[in-house]
Write a protein that holds these residues in place. Structure first.
Motif, PDB file in Angstrom:
ATOM      1  N   THR A 115       0.826  -1.206   0.000  1.00  0.00           N
ATOM      2  CA  THR A 115       0.000   0.000   0.000  1.00  0.00           C
ATOM      3  C   THR A 115       0.860   1.254   0.000  1.00  0.00           C
ATOM      4  O   THR A 115       0.593   2.214  -0.738  1.00  0.00           O
ATOM      5  CB  THR A 115      -0.939   0.011   1.217  1.00  0.00           C
ATOM      6  OG1 THR A 115      -1.797  -1.143   1.164  1.00  0.00           O
ATOM      7  CG2 THR A 115      -1.800   1.263   1.221  1.00  0.00           C
ATOM      8  N   ASN A 116       1.900   1.272   0.822  1.00  0.00           N
ATOM      9  CA  ASN A 116       2.803   2.428   0.865  1.00  0.00           C
ATOM     10  C   ASN A 116       3.491   2.633  -0.483  1.00  0.00           C
ATOM     11  O   ASN A 116       3.656   3.771  -0.936  1.00  0.00           O
ATOM     12  CB  ASN A 116       3.849   2.243   1.962  1.00  0.00           C
ATOM     13  CG  ASN A 116       3.248   2.321   3.356  1.00  0.00           C
ATOM     14  OD1 ASN A 116       2.173   2.874   3.559  1.00  0.00           O
ATOM     15  ND2 ASN A 116       3.941   1.762   4.329  1.00  0.00           N
ATOM     16  N   LEU A 117       3.875   1.533  -1.113  1.00  0.00           N
ATOM     17  CA  LEU A 117       4.506   1.637  -2.426  1.00  0.00           C
ATOM     18  C   LEU A 117       3.521   2.184  -3.459  1.00  0.00           C
ATOM     19  O   LEU A 117       3.878   3.036  -4.285  1.00  0.00           O
ATOM     20  CB  LEU A 117       5.015   0.261  -2.858  1.00  0.00           C
ATOM     21  CG  LEU A 117       5.668   0.186  -4.251  1.00  0.00           C
ATOM     22  CD1 LEU A 117       6.868   1.115  -4.331  1.00  0.00           C
ATOM     23  CD2 LEU A 117       6.069  -1.246  -4.572  1.00  0.00           C
ATOM     24  N   THR A 118       2.282   1.717  -3.406  1.00  0.00           N
ATOM     25  CA  THR A 118       1.264   2.192  -4.354  1.00  0.00           C
ATOM     26  C   THR A 118       1.025   3.683  -4.195  1.00  0.00           C
ATOM     27  O   THR A 118       0.940   4.427  -5.183  1.00  0.00           O
ATOM     28  CB  THR A 118      -0.052   1.423  -4.139  1.00  0.00           C
ATOM     29  OG1 THR A 118       0.180   0.020  -4.308  1.00  0.00           O
ATOM     30  CG2 THR A 118      -1.106   1.875  -5.133  1.00  0.00           C
ATOM     31  N   LYS A 119       0.934   4.147  -2.950  1.00  0.00           N
ATOM     32  CA  LYS A 119       0.682   5.562  -2.705  1.00  0.00           C
ATOM     33  C   LYS A 119       1.855   6.440  -3.127  1.00  0.00           C
ATOM     34  O   LYS A 119       1.652   7.581  -3.558  1.00  0.00           O
ATOM     35  CB  LYS A 119       0.377   5.777  -1.215  1.00  0.00           C
ATOM     36  CG  LYS A 119      -0.967   5.201  -0.774  1.00  0.00           C
ATOM     37  CD  LYS A 119      -1.202   5.457   0.703  1.00  0.00           C
ATOM     38  CE  LYS A 119      -2.551   4.904   1.146  1.00  0.00           C
ATOM     39  NZ  LYS A 119      -2.795   5.123   2.602  1.00  0.00           N
TER      40      LYS A 119
END
Length: 317
Positions: A115-119
């Protein structure tokens, strides 16, 4: 926790399977985070999922990790987690595609990492997906980026250690232990990405995916091939680093042995003279000579200084 992604690109979160009041026709994908066995049983009953693959995650054969059943496609693989930069831990990921819905089964740690990578890489809220396969391929791309980040992280740690090695004059066991950890982390990523690559190839060969989806998966396979090359570079760098440290340790040991040799020779000559004059023979002219004792001290001192001068001449000192 369970996240529901709807066809209108809305996202809703529920805490249990009982709270899901929607049909599969309303959804693109379902994201199950930190699931329990009871939740798995409830999901299997509610949506008719075959979850036998959850009992086969320890098997080596790829056939145990990729099941193309009559009404659903099931596969799983492990991804290293970089929660610690020193030591990675493997996290299991399970994916099921059924009735135009993709089910993701993740741990909290892996969900947070992805999720952090996607954001950080994408404006996810503004992306509209037209099908569950488009959303699925997007997630495949995120996982591929995650592998790249893991590889870059290991490469960065190797470069930092290499610079430290060039400046350091002494080494301890921790330095070699760190190389072993980095090597193991790199191996975990390589094993994981190899399994991931094999699964993507089987997805293309399965023949029931849309052509454009297969093309996009092919692009990800090309990216994975590049990442694999960098993983091999990491292995080579670690081998060079370990060889460099071992060479410096050998040189340091040679210096120590050289110093011990110098000390031994310098001490052995005066000791030899002292041993000779320590013999209790009656026919030793210097024993009754007035200057015998000062002469023996002078011989011992001069032999010591002569040995030091010799080693300085040979540039050992």
């Amino acid at each position: 926790m369970i996240e529901l992604y709807f066809k209108d690109n809305q996202v809703k979160k529920v805490q249990s399977v009982d709270e899901i009041t929607y049909q599969l026709t309303d959804l693109f994908n379902v994201r199950i985070i930190d699931f329990s066995q009871n939740e798995l049983n409830a999901l299997a009953q509610k949506f008719g999922l075959n979850l036998t693959i959850f009992n086969q995650k320890e098997d080596i054969e790829i056939s145990s990790h990729f099941l193309n059943l009559s009404n659903q496609l099931v596969f799983n693989f492990s991804i290293p987690s970089y929660s610690s930069q020193v030591f990675f831990e493997e996290e299991e990921v399970f994916i099921i595609i059924k009735s135009n819905v993709v089910f993701y089964f993740l741990t909290t740690k892996m969900d947070r990492n992805l999720t952090n990578l996607t954001k950080s890489r994408y404006d996810f809220d503004s992306i509209n997906f037209n099908s569950h396969l488009e959303h699925f391929v997007f997630q495949i791309g995120v996982i591929s980026d995650y592998y790249a980040d893991l590889t870059e992280l290991i490469s960065k740690r190797i470069k930092q250690l290499f610079l430290k090695t060039l400046e350091a004059k002494q080494f301890v066991e921790n330095d070699l232990d760190l190389i072993t950890r980095l090597n193991f982390n790199n191996l975990l990523v390589k094993e994981s990405i190899n399994n991931f690559q094999r699964i993507l190839i089987l997805l293309i060969r399965s023949g029931d995916r849309e052509k454009i989806i297969n093309q996009r998966i092919g692009v990800e396979l090309d990216d994975i091939a590049v990442i694999t090359e960098h993983l091999q570079y990491n292995f080579e760098r670690l081998d060079d680093l370990k060889e460099n440290i071992n060479s410096k340790i050998d040189l340091e040991q040679n210096r120590i042995f050289k110093s011990l040799t110098i000390i031994t020779v310098c001490i052995s000559l005066p000791t030899l003279i002292a041993a000779i004059y320590g013999m209790n023979f009656q026919q030793m002219p210097e024993l009754h000579w007035q200057y015998g004792y000062p002469l023996s001290l002078a011989l011992m001192g001069s032999s010591f200084l002569a040995a030091i001068a010799f080693f300085k001449l040979k540039k050992w000192l």
